[in-house]
Design a protein around this motif. Structure first.
Motif, PDB file in Angstrom:
ATOM      1  N   GLN A   8       0.993  -1.251   0.212  1.00  0.00           N
ATOM      2  CA  GLN A   8       0.017  -0.005  -0.088  1.00  0.00           C
ATOM      3  C   GLN A   8       0.875   1.205   0.102  1.00  0.00           C
ATOM      4  O   GLN A   8       1.856   1.209   0.683  1.00  0.00           O
ATOM      5  N   PRO A   9       0.506   2.161  -0.797  1.00  0.00           N
ATOM      6  CA  PRO A   9       1.423   3.522  -1.041  1.00  0.00           C
ATOM      7  C   PRO A   9       1.208   4.106   0.627  1.00  0.00           C
ATOM      8  O   PRO A   9       0.118   4.315   1.157  1.00  0.00           O
ATOM      9  N   VAL A  10       2.373   4.822   0.996  1.00  0.00           N
ATOM     10  CA  VAL A  10       2.454   5.582   2.188  1.00  0.00           C
ATOM     11  C   VAL A  10       1.894   7.185   1.861  1.00  0.00           C
ATOM     12  O   VAL A  10       2.950   7.660   1.110  1.00  0.00           O
ATOM     13  N   HIS A  11       1.073   7.490   2.450  1.00  0.00           N
ATOM     14  CA  HIS A  11       0.830   9.081   2.054  1.00  0.00           C
ATOM     15  C   HIS A  11       1.206   9.855   3.499  1.00  0.00           C
ATOM     16  O   HIS A  11       0.500   9.548   4.589  1.00  0.00           O
ATOM     17  N   TYR A  12       2.030  10.826   3.673  1.00  0.00           N
ATOM     18  CA  TYR A  12       2.324  11.590   4.734  1.00  0.00           C
ATOM     19  C   TYR A  12       2.531  12.953   4.216  1.00  0.00           C
ATOM     20  O   TYR A  12       2.582  13.215   3.135  1.00  0.00           O
ATOM     21  N   THR A  13       2.119  13.730   5.239  1.00  0.00           N
ATOM     22  CA  THR A  13       2.571  15.096   5.187  1.00  0.00           C
ATOM     23  C   THR A  13       3.763  15.227   5.884  1.00  0.00           C
ATOM     24  O   THR A  13       4.037  15.187   7.193  1.00  0.00           O
ATOM     25  N   VAL A  14       4.966  15.851   5.118  1.00  0.00           N
ATOM     26  CA  VAL A  14       6.280  15.755   5.523  1.00  0.00           C
ATOM     27  C   VAL A  14       6.850  17.116   5.794  1.00  0.00           C
ATOM     28  O   VAL A  14       6.588  17.935   4.693  1.00  0.00           O
ATOM     29  N   VAL A  15       7.635  17.689   6.798  1.00  0.00           N
ATOM     30  CA  VAL A  15       8.236  18.919   6.885  1.00  0.00           C
ATOM     31  C   VAL A  15       9.437  18.570   7.270  1.00  0.00           C
ATOM     32  O   VAL A  15       9.868  17.765   8.068  1.00  0.00           O
ATOM     33  N   GLY A  16      10.443  19.603   6.893  1.00  0.00           N
ATOM     34  CA  GLY A  16      11.811  19.661   7.247  1.00  0.00           C
ATOM     35  C   GLY A  16      12.254  20.819   8.180  1.00  0.00           C
ATOM     36  O   GLY A  16      12.078  22.182   7.817  1.00  0.00           O
ATOM     37  N   SER A  17      12.950  20.814   9.138  1.00  0.00           N
ATOM     38  CA  SER A  17      13.498  21.677  10.212  1.00  0.00           C
ATOM     39  C   SER A  17      14.726  22.083   9.586  1.00  0.00           C
ATOM     40  O   SER A  17      15.422  21.847   8.880  1.00  0.00           O
ATOM     41  N   GLU A  18      15.315  23.552  10.408  1.00  0.00           N
ATOM     42  CA  GLU A  18      16.323  24.174   9.775  1.00  0.00           C
ATOM     43  C   GLU A  18      17.579  23.475  10.392  1.00  0.00           C
ATOM     44  O   GLU A  18      18.712  23.658  10.128  1.00  0.00           O
ATOM     45  N   LYS A  19      17.494  22.213  11.389  1.00  0.00           N
ATOM     46  CA  LYS A  19      18.620  21.336  11.627  1.00  0.00           C
ATOM     47  C   LYS A  19      18.500  19.959  11.215  1.00  0.00           C
ATOM     48  O   LYS A  19      19.305  19.148  11.600  1.00  0.00           O
ATOM     49  N   GLY A  20      17.567  19.949   9.978  1.00  0.00           N
ATOM     50  CA  GLY A  20      17.677  18.536   9.093  1.00  0.00           C
ATOM     51  C   GLY A  20      16.646  17.640   9.641  1.00  0.00           C
ATOM     52  O   GLY A  20      16.903  16.641   9.104  1.00  0.00           O
ATOM     53  N   THR A  21      15.926  17.690  10.761  1.00  0.00           N
ATOM     54  CA  THR A  21      15.150  16.714  11.218  1.00  0.00           C
ATOM     55  C   THR A  21      13.787  16.420  10.347  1.00  0.00           C
ATOM     56  O   THR A  21      12.888  17.821  10.163  1.00  0.00           O
ATOM     57  N   LEU A  22      13.275  15.586   9.785  1.00  0.00           N
ATOM     58  CA  LEU A  22      11.962  15.093   9.194  1.00  0.00           C
ATOM     59  C   LEU A  22      11.033  15.029  10.102  1.00  0.00           C
ATOM     60  O   LEU A  22      11.250  14.143  10.964  1.00  0.00           O
ATOM     61  N   SER A  57       6.288   7.268  -1.751  1.00  0.00           N
ATOM     62  CA  SER A  57       6.712   6.318  -0.477  1.00  0.00           C
ATOM     63  C   SER A  57       8.252   6.729  -0.279  1.00  0.00           C
ATOM     64  O   SER A  57       8.902   6.455   0.708  1.00  0.00           O
ATOM     65  N   GLU A  58       9.050   7.557  -1.225  1.00  0.00           N
ATOM     66  CA  GLU A  58      10.374   7.823  -1.143  1.00  0.00           C
ATOM     67  C   GLU A  58      10.425   9.407  -1.269  1.00  0.00           C
ATOM     68  O   GLU A  58       9.550  10.172  -2.122  1.00  0.00           O
ATOM     69  N   ILE A  59      11.224  10.099  -0.491  1.00  0.00           N
ATOM     70  CA  ILE A  59      11.290  11.588  -0.634  1.00  0.00           C
ATOM     71  C   ILE A  59      12.869  11.946  -0.993  1.00  0.00           C
ATOM     72  O   ILE A  59      13.782  11.258  -0.440  1.00  0.00           O
ATOM     73  N   LEU A  60      12.933  12.881  -1.577  1.00  0.00           N
ATOM     74  CA  LEU A  60      14.278  13.232  -2.232  1.00  0.00           C
ATOM     75  C   LEU A  60      14.568  14.655  -1.249  1.00  0.00           C
ATOM     76  O   LEU A  60      13.822  15.715  -1.135  1.00  0.00           O
ATOM     77  N   VAL A  61      15.628  14.439  -0.485  1.00  0.00           N
ATOM     78  CA  VAL A  61      15.987  15.483   0.542  1.00  0.00           C
ATOM     79  C   VAL A  61      17.137  16.442   0.123  1.00  0.00           C
ATOM     80  O   VAL A  61      18.035  15.670  -0.274  1.00  0.00           O
ATOM     81  N   GLY A  62      17.127  17.610   0.238  1.00  0.00           N
ATOM     82  CA  GLY A  62      18.327  18.532  -0.203  1.00  0.00           C
ATOM     83  C   GLY A  62      18.760  19.188   0.991  1.00  0.00           C
ATOM     84  O   GLY A  62      18.052  19.599   2.231  1.00  0.00           O
ATOM     85  N   ARG A  63      20.300  19.203   1.493  1.00  0.00           N
ATOM     86  CA  ARG A  63      20.678  19.818   2.715  1.00  0.00           C
ATOM     87  C   ARG A  63      21.295  20.941   2.375  1.00  0.00           C
ATOM     88  O   ARG A  63      21.800  21.483   1.173  1.00  0.00           O
ATOM     89  N   LEU A  64      21.730  21.874   3.390  1.00  0.00           N
ATOM     90  CA  LEU A  64      22.345  23.307   3.183  1.00  0.00           C
ATOM     91  C   LEU A  64      23.820  22.929   2.731  1.00  0.00           C
ATOM     92  O   LEU A  64      24.365  23.580   1.949  1.00  0.00           O
ATOM     93  N   SER A  65      24.439  21.783   3.149  1.00  0.00           N
ATOM     94  CA  SER A  65      25.735  21.609   2.906  1.00  0.00           C
ATOM     95  C   SER A  65      26.046  20.819   1.509  1.00  0.00           C
ATOM     96  O   SER A  65      27.092  20.885   0.992  1.00  0.00           O
ATOM     97  N   GLY A  66      24.743  20.810   0.613  1.00  0.00           N
ATOM     98  CA  GLY A  66      24.840  20.109  -0.597  1.00  0.00           C
ATOM     99  C   GLY A  66      24.627  18.762  -0.604  1.00  0.00           C
ATOM    100  O   GLY A  66      24.813  18.049  -1.672  1.00  0.00           O
ATOM    101  N   ALA A  67      24.451  17.984   0.522  1.00  0.00           N
ATOM    102  CA  ALA A  67      23.975  16.821   0.607  1.00  0.00           C
ATOM    103  C   ALA A  67      22.715  16.467  -0.079  1.00  0.00           C
ATOM    104  O   ALA A  67      21.603  17.182  -0.022  1.00  0.00           O
ATOM    105  N   LEU A  68      22.603  15.027  -0.542  1.00  0.00           N
ATOM    106  CA  LEU A  68      21.389  14.677  -1.288  1.00  0.00           C
ATOM    107  C   LEU A  68      21.045  13.395  -0.804  1.00  0.00           C
ATOM    108  O   LEU A  68      21.894  12.667  -0.578  1.00  0.00           O
ATOM    109  N   GLU A  69      19.946  13.184  -0.357  1.00  0.00           N
ATOM    110  CA  GLU A  69      19.207  11.872   0.303  1.00  0.00           C
ATOM    111  C   GLU A  69      17.936  11.393  -0.471  1.00  0.00           C
ATOM    112  O   GLU A  69      17.265  12.339  -0.830  1.00  0.00           O
TER     113      GLU A  69
END
Length: 426
Positions: A8-22, A57-69
């Motif tokens: 089953q697909p996972v549906h979330y509302t996701v937010v990211g903080s200024e310290k990197g926590t999802l 079900s997967e999220i692309l996350v971009g960080r301040l340092s240039g990291a990609l996840e």
């Protein structure tokens, strides 16, 4: 029949903080859940969130340092990790990521823009790099324009780039004419959005919204001011006829796209709103502000639907394509009651208080009328003062009638009757 939860697909509302926590806010319960570990490293601040697959079900996350996840919501872990180190300056930070059809484009604060993709070894492979100017504050792409990216920054006007040919911009905006002092008009583009496939809307640090049409001319086709503070975020409602903008003091408004007419304000925010996103199917807009609240507003009524306190400053967010909250239970509009039915029905507390006030006014008016009548009777001498409501007024009226004035004295009357007596005696 058993249901396979993994399929089953996972549906979330996701937010990211200024310290990197999802974080995942629970709109119905008013709480939240941390999806990743809490870290105090500011370089891991979240600057971008987007869906990495159609199942969401997967999220692309971009960080301040240039990291990609690539973060998996179903497995709650990082599937891919890479670093896009295309910035010229070491102090440059990643300001945002634009998703394209086959690749992604990252923008850095020193003006560097790089196009990259994941290779077979799950590593970030940079394909091209170009400089957009002295600085970069925002980068944006549209779903309908899969190969074009818009950029803007301080003293770097709006530019449109083709991801397949990054050497020269497809469109480069031209600054406004000099002002009445023959000085150059400052440029600082803070946020971008695509109202439609032909227009580009830019929010500036000088509380101005500019609309560009690359097909007609380089200068803005429409520009209008809103408020007195820098615009931090801008987004388009699904019908593409209105804009939602926010600024650094927590104001959030709905504007007409072409004319800039203020259609209404959104209430409830207390801090700078740096992120806005409209839902694809529901009339909802997600806002993330520095007061550590994540809010959902109704785009038509502009009422606050839900808000969740998440304990950290939020920089960006992501809404699913499915239903977020049930608007039938969140927004209950009052039923219009017919006049005949409303007379028989009981009034609410505010109506009762209003009726009590009018009754008190009527009683006070009746008392005043009665006191006036008593005063008149006492002044005429037909009655004595019975009611102590206005004895002073009664006494004044009585004295005015019984005590003759200086003009009505007998001597004065006699003088008026014989005005020539003095002359006759002489």
């Amino acid at each position: 029949m058993e249901v396979d939860m993994e399929s089953q697909p996972v549906h979330y509302t996701v937010v990211g903080s200024e310290k990197g926590t999802l974080k995942e806010p629970d709109w119905n319960g008013g709480s939240f859940k941390n999806l990743s570990e809490i870290d105090l490293d500011w370089s891991k601040g979240t600057v971008h969130l987007s869906w990495n697959n159609e199942e969401e079900s997967e999220i692309l996350v971009g960080r301040l340092s240039g990291a990609l996840e690539v973060f998996s919501l179903s497995e709650n872990k990082i599937l891919r990790h890479g670093v896009c180190s295309a910035a010229v300056s070491e102090a440059a930070t990643q300001e945002g990521i634009a998703r394209l059809d086959r690749s992604c484009v990252s923008g850095f604060s020193d003006g560097t823009v790089s196009c990259w993709r994941w290779n077979d070894d799950d590593q970030c492979e940079v394909t091209s790099t170009v400089s957009t100017g002295s600085s970069l504050s925002c980068i944006h792409s549209d779903i309908s324009q899969r190969h074009e990216v818009a950029t803007g920054g301080k003293e770097s006007n709006v530019k449109l780039w083709d991801a397949e040919r990054m050497e020269n911009p497809v469109f480069s905006a031209k600054n406004l004419p000099h002002d009445f002092l023959d000085l150059q008009v400052p440029v600082w583009v803070q946020c971008l959005t695509y109202p439609d496939s032909a227009l580009i809307a830019a929010g500036t640090a000088y509380h101005e919204v500019q609309l560009f049409d690359p097909r007609s001319k380089r200068r803005p086709v429409t520009r209008y001011e809103w408020g007195e503070h820098p615009i931090k975020a801008i987004t388009t409602v699904p019908d593409k006829s209105q804009l939602i903008v926010s600024n650094t003091i927590g104001d959030m408004a709905l504007l007409e796209l072409r004319s800039g007419k203020l259609l209404g304000q959104f209430r409830g925010s207390c801090g700078s709103i740096g992120f806005l996103q409209c839902h694809k199917t529901q009339p909802l807009v997600l806002s993330c502000s520095l007061d550590r609240y994540v809010r959902l507003h109704h785009t038509v009524t502009r009422r606050l639907v839900k808000e969740v306190y998440v304990k950290q400053r939020i920089c960006t967010g992501l809404l699913p394509s499915s239903e977020v909250v049930s608007l039938a239970t969140s927004l209950k509009r009052p039923r219009v009651v017919p006049a005949a039915e409303s007379r028989d029905s009981s009034h609410d507390q505010s109506d009762e208080e209003g009726e009590d006030v009018w009754e008190e006014l009527e009683q006070a008016s009746a008392k005043n009328i009665k006191a006036e009548e008593e005063c008149e009777a006492v002044a005429d001498g037909t009655e004595e003062v019975v009611s102590p409501t206005l004895p002073l007024m009664a006494a004044k009226k009585k004295l005015k009638k019984k005590v003759p004035s200086s003009d009505d004295s007998p001597q004065r009357k006699k003088k008026r009757k014989n005005p020539r007596r003095r002359n006759d005696d002489e």
